[in-house]
Design an enzyme around this catalytic site. Structure first.
Site, PDB file in Angstrom:
ATOM      1  N   ASP A  79       3.131 -16.871 -12.150  1.00  0.00           N
ATOM      2  CA  ASP A  79       3.257 -15.455 -12.458  1.00  0.00           C
ATOM      3  C   ASP A  79       1.980 -14.783 -11.930  1.00  0.00           C
ATOM      4  O   ASP A  79       0.989 -15.464 -11.668  1.00  0.00           O
ATOM      5  CB  ASP A  79       3.369 -15.321 -13.988  1.00  0.00           C
ATOM      6  CG  ASP A  79       3.346 -13.892 -14.447  1.00  0.00           C
ATOM      7  OD1 ASP A  79       4.174 -13.112 -13.957  1.00  0.00           O
ATOM      8  OD2 ASP A  79       2.496 -13.550 -15.289  1.00  0.00           O
ATOM      9  N   LEU A  80       2.004 -13.477 -11.740  1.00  0.00           N
ATOM     10  CA  LEU A  80       0.807 -12.805 -11.203  1.00  0.00           C
ATOM     11  C   LEU A  80      -0.030 -12.181 -12.320  1.00  0.00           C
ATOM     12  O   LEU A  80      -1.090 -12.695 -12.686  1.00  0.00           O
ATOM     13  CB  LEU A  80       1.240 -11.739 -10.181  1.00  0.00           C
ATOM     14  CG  LEU A  80       0.107 -10.908  -9.573  1.00  0.00           C
ATOM     15  CD1 LEU A  80      -0.859 -11.758  -8.773  1.00  0.00           C
ATOM     16  CD2 LEU A  80       0.684  -9.796  -8.679  1.00  0.00           C
ATOM     17  N   ASP A  81       0.500 -11.066 -12.891  1.00  0.00           N
ATOM     18  CA  ASP A  81      -0.271 -10.325 -13.895  1.00  0.00           C
ATOM     19  C   ASP A  81      -0.445 -11.168 -15.151  1.00  0.00           C
ATOM     20  O   ASP A  81       0.536 -11.550 -15.788  1.00  0.00           O
ATOM     21  CB  ASP A  81       0.459  -9.022 -14.268  1.00  0.00           C
ATOM     22  CG  ASP A  81       0.543  -8.047 -13.096  1.00  0.00           C
ATOM     23  OD1 ASP A  81      -0.381  -8.028 -12.280  1.00  0.00           O
ATOM     24  OD2 ASP A  81       1.531  -7.311 -13.013  1.00  0.00           O
ATOM     25  N   THR A 130      -4.480  -7.969 -14.784  1.00  0.00           N
ATOM     26  CA  THR A 130      -4.132  -6.576 -14.507  1.00  0.00           C
ATOM     27  C   THR A 130      -3.461  -5.924 -15.710  1.00  0.00           C
ATOM     28  O   THR A 130      -3.175  -4.731 -15.680  1.00  0.00           O
ATOM     29  CB  THR A 130      -3.206  -6.482 -13.276  1.00  0.00           C
ATOM     30  OG1 THR A 130      -2.290  -7.556 -13.355  1.00  0.00           O
ATOM     31  CG2 THR A 130      -3.970  -6.546 -11.975  1.00  0.00           C
ATOM     32  N   LYS A 148       4.608  -6.962 -21.172  1.00  0.00           N
ATOM     33  CA  LYS A 148       4.195  -7.977 -20.195  1.00  0.00           C
ATOM     34  C   LYS A 148       5.404  -8.657 -19.557  1.00  0.00           C
ATOM     35  O   LYS A 148       6.311  -9.093 -20.279  1.00  0.00           O
ATOM     36  CB  LYS A 148       3.284  -9.020 -20.857  1.00  0.00           C
ATOM     37  CG  LYS A 148       1.913  -8.466 -21.166  1.00  0.00           C
ATOM     38  CD  LYS A 148       0.986  -9.534 -21.712  1.00  0.00           C
ATOM     39  CE  LYS A 148      -0.403  -8.949 -21.950  1.00  0.00           C
ATOM     40  NZ  LYS A 148      -1.284  -9.911 -22.618  1.00  0.00           N
ATOM     41  N   GLY A 149       5.395  -8.729 -18.251  1.00  0.00           N
ATOM     42  CA  GLY A 149       6.494  -9.375 -17.525  1.00  0.00           C
ATOM     43  C   GLY A 149       7.733  -8.504 -17.403  1.00  0.00           C
ATOM     44  O   GLY A 149       8.717  -8.893 -16.773  1.00  0.00           O
ATOM     45  N   VAL A 150       7.691  -7.312 -18.008  1.00  0.00           N
ATOM     46  CA  VAL A 150       8.860  -6.411 -18.001  1.00  0.00           C
ATOM     47  C   VAL A 150       8.732  -5.440 -16.818  1.00  0.00           C
ATOM     48  O   VAL A 150       7.634  -4.945 -16.536  1.00  0.00           O
ATOM     49  CB  VAL A 150       8.911  -5.637 -19.352  1.00  0.00           C
ATOM     50  CG1 VAL A 150      10.012  -4.605 -19.353  1.00  0.00           C
ATOM     51  CG2 VAL A 150       9.093  -6.624 -20.501  1.00  0.00           C
ATOM     52  N   ARG A 204       8.879  -2.175 -14.236  1.00  0.00           N
ATOM     53  CA  ARG A 204       8.322  -0.832 -14.449  1.00  0.00           C
ATOM     54  C   ARG A 204       9.323   0.102 -15.125  1.00  0.00           C
ATOM     55  O   ARG A 204       8.988   0.788 -16.093  1.00  0.00           O
ATOM     56  CB  ARG A 204       7.899  -0.255 -13.094  1.00  0.00           C
ATOM     57  CG  ARG A 204       6.945   0.909 -13.203  1.00  0.00           C
ATOM     58  CD  ARG A 204       6.601   1.435 -11.825  1.00  0.00           C
ATOM     59  NE  ARG A 204       6.158   0.396 -10.921  1.00  0.00           N
ATOM     60  CZ  ARG A 204       6.154   0.508  -9.586  1.00  0.00           C
ATOM     61  NH1 ARG A 204       6.548   1.636  -9.012  1.00  0.00           N
ATOM     62  NH2 ARG A 204       5.749  -0.499  -8.813  1.00  0.00           N
ATOM     63  N   SER A 224       6.800 -12.924  -9.608  1.00  0.00           N
ATOM     64  CA  SER A 224       6.272 -11.804 -10.405  1.00  0.00           C
ATOM     65  C   SER A 224       7.279 -10.665 -10.495  1.00  0.00           C
ATOM     66  O   SER A 224       8.048 -10.426  -9.570  1.00  0.00           O
ATOM     67  CB  SER A 224       4.993 -11.289  -9.726  1.00  0.00           C
ATOM     68  OG  SER A 224       4.598 -10.064 -10.282  1.00  0.00           O
ATOM     69  N   ALA A 225       7.223  -9.939 -11.611  1.00  0.00           N
ATOM     70  CA  ALA A 225       8.071  -8.754 -11.776  1.00  0.00           C
ATOM     71  C   ALA A 225       7.479  -7.557 -11.040  1.00  0.00           C
ATOM     72  O   ALA A 225       8.129  -6.521 -10.897  1.00  0.00           O
ATOM     73  CB  ALA A 225       8.196  -8.429 -13.263  1.00  0.00           C
ATOM     74  N   ASN A 228       4.020  -4.425  -6.868  1.00  0.00           N
ATOM     75  CA  ASN A 228       2.720  -4.272  -6.199  1.00  0.00           C
ATOM     76  C   ASN A 228       2.089  -5.628  -5.863  1.00  0.00           C
ATOM     77  O   ASN A 228       0.895  -5.694  -5.570  1.00  0.00           O
ATOM     78  CB  ASN A 228       1.762  -3.495  -7.114  1.00  0.00           C
ATOM     79  CG  ASN A 228       2.276  -2.091  -7.411  1.00  0.00           C
ATOM     80  OD1 ASN A 228       2.540  -1.323  -6.495  1.00  0.00           O
ATOM     81  ND2 ASN A 228       2.433  -1.770  -8.688  1.00  0.00           N
ATOM     82  N   LYS A 276      12.813 -10.598 -15.504  1.00  0.00           N
ATOM     83  CA  LYS A 276      12.617 -11.587 -16.570  1.00  0.00           C
ATOM     84  C   LYS A 276      13.034 -10.944 -17.897  1.00  0.00           C
ATOM     85  O   LYS A 276      12.776  -9.756 -18.075  1.00  0.00           O
ATOM     86  CB  LYS A 276      11.134 -12.004 -16.648  1.00  0.00           C
ATOM     87  CG  LYS A 276      10.584 -12.580 -15.344  1.00  0.00           C
ATOM     88  CD  LYS A 276       9.038 -12.652 -15.403  1.00  0.00           C
ATOM     89  CE  LYS A 276       8.472 -13.024 -14.050  1.00  0.00           C
ATOM     90  NZ  LYS A 276       6.994 -13.030 -13.987  1.00  0.00           N
ATOM     91  N   GLU A 281       3.054 -19.057 -16.813  1.00  0.00           N
ATOM     92  CA  GLU A 281       3.400 -17.702 -17.283  1.00  0.00           C
ATOM     93  C   GLU A 281       2.538 -17.264 -18.460  1.00  0.00           C
ATOM     94  O   GLU A 281       2.080 -18.097 -19.235  1.00  0.00           O
ATOM     95  CB  GLU A 281       4.858 -17.698 -17.777  1.00  0.00           C
ATOM     96  CG  GLU A 281       5.867 -17.052 -16.881  1.00  0.00           C
ATOM     97  CD  GLU A 281       5.720 -15.548 -16.728  1.00  0.00           C
ATOM     98  OE1 GLU A 281       4.965 -14.915 -17.476  1.00  0.00           O
ATOM     99  OE2 GLU A 281       6.384 -14.992 -15.835  1.00  0.00           O
ATOM    100  N   ASP A 282       2.365 -15.948 -18.610  1.00  0.00           N
ATOM    101  CA  ASP A 282       1.628 -15.440 -19.781  1.00  0.00           C
ATOM    102  C   ASP A 282       2.518 -14.623 -20.722  1.00  0.00           C
ATOM    103  O   ASP A 282       2.039 -14.158 -21.751  1.00  0.00           O
ATOM    104  CB  ASP A 282       0.457 -14.540 -19.346  1.00  0.00           C
ATOM    105  CG  ASP A 282       0.941 -13.202 -18.810  1.00  0.00           C
ATOM    106  OD1 ASP A 282       1.899 -13.199 -18.000  1.00  0.00           O
ATOM    107  OD2 ASP A 282       0.392 -12.168 -19.215  1.00  0.00           O
TER     108      ASP A 282
HETATM  109  P1  B16 Z   1       4.755  -3.040 -11.251  1.00  0.00           P
HETATM  110  P2  B16 Z   1       4.147 -10.205 -13.816  1.00  0.00           P
HETATM  111  C1  B16 Z   1       4.642  -7.658 -14.451  1.00  0.00           C
HETATM  112  O1  B16 Z   1       4.026  -8.603 -13.643  1.00  0.00           O
HETATM  113  C2  B16 Z   1       3.682  -7.118 -15.512  1.00  0.00           C
HETATM  114  O2  B16 Z   1       3.399  -8.125 -16.469  1.00  0.00           O
HETATM  115  C3  B16 Z   1       4.313  -5.941 -16.220  1.00  0.00           C
HETATM  116  O3  B16 Z   1       3.410  -5.410 -17.171  1.00  0.00           O
HETATM  117  C4  B16 Z   1       4.676  -4.865 -15.184  1.00  0.00           C
HETATM  118  O4  B16 Z   1       5.327  -3.764 -15.804  1.00  0.00           O
HETATM  119  C5  B16 Z   1       5.621  -5.496 -14.153  1.00  0.00           C
HETATM  120  O5  B16 Z   1       4.974  -6.599 -13.550  1.00  0.00           O
HETATM  121  C6  B16 Z   1       6.001  -4.510 -13.070  1.00  0.00           C
HETATM  122  O6  B16 Z   1       4.840  -4.214 -12.349  1.00  0.00           O
HETATM  123  O7  B16 Z   1       4.773  -1.733 -11.978  1.00  0.00           O
HETATM  124  O8  B16 Z   1       3.444  -3.359 -10.570  1.00  0.00           O
HETATM  125  O9  B16 Z   1       5.939  -3.200 -10.338  1.00  0.00           O
HETATM  126  O10 B16 Z   1       3.455 -10.518 -15.100  1.00  0.00           O
HETATM  127  O11 B16 Z   1       5.618 -10.563 -13.787  1.00  0.00           O
HETATM  128  O12 B16 Z   1       3.398 -10.707 -12.600  1.00  0.00           O
HETATM  129 MG    MG Z   2       2.545 -11.912 -16.451  1.00  0.00          MG
END
Ligand code: B16
Ligand code: MG
Length: 225
Positions: free
Chosen positions: A15-17, A23, A51-53, A55, A120-121, A124, A151, A175-176
């Site tokens: 996972d990224l964030d 982030t 988190k992981g949800v 935008r 990652s979700a 960016n 996710k 994953e976090d």
């Molecule tokens: P973006 P992950 C997720 O990344 C974040 O945990 C989550 O907080 C964010 O809303 C989602 O990416 C969408 O991100 O706005 O940059 O497209 O944890 O799946 O890497």
């Molecule tokens: Mg994450």
């Protein structure tokens, strides 16, 4: 799907964030600013649930918590504003922002020819990877631009496994977020949670961070070392 405990790990999906880089603090600051405009004080507990949800799912949740009912057009506009704030905050990222243990683990997996993917979700992800100096490190990048379902749907991880040409049962996900752990399990993969064991209790193992997380340990988690 029964987990295959006979084969060593062939692919690791990060996972990224929250796993590679923190982030979450930038997402939180950006969402908090917008929630305030709706008269809502976004709490840290709220942020955990984001988190992981994706935008758009996040902005819908916040509108629900704030008790406001904007049009879909307005929601999209708010989500764009949030992203502009988020990207400005991400401007400060450098390779020094890599979370503990990640650089060593990536190097070890590469040296042992284990495939590595990003799952990652975030839409960016490529921008963030570039800021961290990781643009060329991953064999496969699956992000919010390349999946339909977010996710806890397993699509992001199943697609990463398919592109790595590794069977899901021979992959481990790091994953976090609870939604990410559920997605990994639904994909038939092993799941390592980084963070709070009370929130990530469904993972096969939960660690505070990736410090000392080695390939050997990942194989022990899978049950083959
Ligand atoms: P973006 P992950 C997720 O990344 C974040 O945990 C989550 O907080 C964010 O809303 C989602 O990416 C969408 O991100 O706005 O940059 O497209 O944890 O799946 O890497
Ligand atoms: Mg994450």
């Amino acid at each position: 799907m029964p987990l295959d405990i006979m084969h060593k790990i062939e692919g690791v999906i990060f996972d990224l964030d929250g796993v590679i880089v923190d982030t979450a603090q930038f997402h939180y600051a950006a969402w908090k600013k917008l929630a305030k405009e709706w008269g809502y004080a976004l709490s840290l507990e709220n942020n955990e649930q984001l988190k992981g949800v994706s935008r758009m799912d996040s902005v819908r949740k916040i509108a629900h918590w704030a008790g406001v009912h904007p049009t879909e057009e307005k929601l999209a506009q708010v989500a764009k504003q949030k992203n502009d704030t988020y990207l400005k905050l991400c401007g400060q990222l450098t390779p020094d922002y890599l979370l503990p243990g990640i650089a060593d683990l990536l190097a070890q997996l590469k040296a042992n020819k284990v495939r590595i993917a990003l799952g990652s979700a975030s839409k960016n992800a490529h921008f963030v990877l570039k800021k961290l100096g990781l643009s060329t490190v991953f064999d496969v990048v699956v992000d919010g631009n390349s999946v339909i379902h977010s996710k806890p749907n397993p699509e992001v991880f199943l697609k990463a496994a398919r592109l790595m040409k590794v069977l899901p049962q021979n992959c481990v996900v790091i994953e976090d977020a609870p939604a990410g752990i559920e997605a990994a399990l639904a994909a038939g993969m092993h799941a390592v949670g980084l963070g709070n064991p009370n929130e990530l209790y469904k993972a096969h193992v939960v660690l505070p961070n990736a410090t000392n997380l080695t390939m050997k340990q990942l194989n022990i988690i899978k049950g083959v070392a």
